[in-house]
Design an enzyme around this catalytic site. Structure first.
Site, mmCIF file in Angstrom:
data_model
loop_
_atom_site.group_PDB
_atom_site.id
_atom_site.type_symbol
_atom_site.label_atom_id
_atom_site.label_comp_id
_atom_site.label_asym_id
_atom_site.label_seq_id
_atom_site.Cartn_x
_atom_site.Cartn_y
_atom_site.Cartn_z
ATOM 1 C CB SER A 208 -26.685 -29.937 105.373
ATOM 2 O OG SER A 208 -25.979 -29.532 104.214
ATOM 3 C CG ASN A 209 -28.712 -28.009 100.876
ATOM 4 O OD1 ASN A 209 -27.971 -28.495 100.020
ATOM 5 N ND2 ASN A 209 -28.495 -26.808 101.412
#
Ligand code: CTP
Length: 404
Positions: A208-209
């Site tokens: 993810s980020n």
């Protein structure tokens, strides 16, 4: 415009207080919910019973209700209100509001309120002209309060001049016009993507980020407060939505976000692509937890995710407005302009990770907008909500051009 609006009507001790019976009746007739707050002196001029009967709510005047000991929370009232009208506003109350003299329930509520404030002064012409009144009204204007100028005519003193409280019909009109102007997105449907996407590696791990979703959620709140119906397609974030105008669709992966957006695209007038979509997902997702002893050098194979903004840009009609974001670390301007063209956006909002207080997780942002007409709009560092306001102003200009 007043239907369902929460209005606090603050009445102070002037002869024009008798007009508040009509003002309350007109507000109720327009569909507003009215909470009357009276200063102790106002009760010398009009009976609380008249106003509680007309408004359908007990009138508040003191910090405590005498017979029950119940505390009247000025903070809760301030948050409840969509607008405050102080009518009539005497020289004394105007002075207290201007200088923060919180010695009654009305001024404390005024100081706690976040909603727009309308002040309808009423006093004798010499009091109206006095430098202290002029200065105090100027101070209220500088706080962003709206002054509903008093009319000229015969005053209670029988003198003729400026100082008569504006007629209730005109006060209601001023309020109505204010809400009409501030709800410039009324009837529009805005689709917004926000937050990160999460792509599974195995049942316990993911790619993810750092996106918190704050910018997308601020945009959703801003559009909703300006009257739009918002569909917010959100990746996994720890944020809440309060507005009844926001329909939230929670998704996890880029593919889910893509499908949710494309399904809702035809009925949208504007699409704001604010999500930090993972560009790749794992092709070989493990069905059970990858174990350290069994897999010494695991290989995660990635495959591209759909580019949602590009898909929207290809499918959109000419009357639909699309807005993209570009979070860059270098070659900011060229990268943003490239994305504007590649994704067929009407405008793109660029923020640079090189700017302090911009980007992921923080509450502020500093943006530059590039439009398809070649305009470049540079912004200051502001709260994400204030930045959202500026972005939605540009969006509004595009939407109104499409209407003409
Ligand atoms: N975007 C999208 N779907 C993707 C990737 C990006 O909708 N799969 C949108 C973002 O929401 C943003 C814009 O496209 O509005 C630009 O996103 P960004 O990640 O900066 O651009 P990319 O096209 O992914 O390019 P790169 O990662 O190479 O900078």
């Amino acid at each position: 415009m007043l239907k369902g609006k929460h209005i606090i009507l603050g009445i102070t001790g002037g002869i024009a207080a008798y007009k508040c019976a009509t003002l309350t009746r007109l507000l109720i007739k327009a569909g507003a919910e009215v909470q009357v707050i009276m200063t102790p002196n106002a009760k010398q001029f009009i009976q609380p019973l008249t106003l509680s009967t007309l408004s359908g709510k007990p009138v508040i005047s003191e910090f405590f209700t005498a017979n029950t000991g119940q505390w009247n929370s000025h903070v809760d009232l301030g948050l409840w209100a969509d607008a405050l009208i102080i009518a009539p506003a005497t020289a004394s109350t105007i002075g207290k509001m201007a200088n923060g003299v919180a010695d009654n329930m009305l001024v404390t509520t005024y100081l706690s309120a976040k909603a727009p404030v309308f002040v309808a002064p009423a006093m004798d012409l010499d009091m109206m002209r006095h430098p202290s009144t002029v200065r105090n009204l100027e101070l209220l204007r500088s706080y962003g309060n709206h002054i509903i100028e008093p009319a000229e005519g015969e005053l209670a003193s029988h003198l003729i001049g400026k100082g008569r409280m504006e007629e209730p019909e005109n006060i209601v009109k001023a309020l109505d016009a204010f809400f009409a102007a501030s709800e410039d997105l009324q009837g529009k449907r805005v689709l917004i993507t926000a937050g990160p996407t999460v792509e599974k590696i195995d049942p316990v791990r993911f790619i993810s980020n750092f996106s918190s979703g704050k910018m997308g959620f601020a945009l959703a709140e801003e559009c909703a407060s300006r009257g739009a119906h918002v569909t917010l397609v959100a990746g996994p974030v720890a944020l809440k939505t309060d507005s009844a105008n926001i329909e939230r669709v929670d998704v996890t992966t880029a593919v889910e976000m893509h499908d949710a957006v494309m399904q809702r695209l035809p009925q949208s007038d504007a699409i704001i692509l604010c999500a930090a979509v993972a560009d790749y997902r794992v092709e070989n997702v493990a069905s059970s937890k990858i174990k350290r002893e069994k897999t010494e050098n695991p290989v995660i194979q990635l495959t591209p995710n759909p580019d949602i903004a590009k898909a929207v840009g290809q499918a959109k009609r000419d009357d639909q407005v699309t807005v993209g974001f570009a979070l860059e670390t270098d070659n900011e301007n060229a990268n943003a302009q490239g994305k504007l063209e590649r994704k067929n956006l009407n405008f793109i909002v660029m923020n640079s990770l090189r700017d302090k207080n911009a980007g992921f997780q923080v509450d502020t942002n500093k943006i530059t907008i590039f439009t398809d007409k070649g305009d470049v709009i540079n912004g200051e560092c502001k709260s994400k909500r204030a930045v959202a306001h500026d972005i939605v102003d540009v969006l509004y200009q595009y939407l109104s051009k499409h209407e003409n």
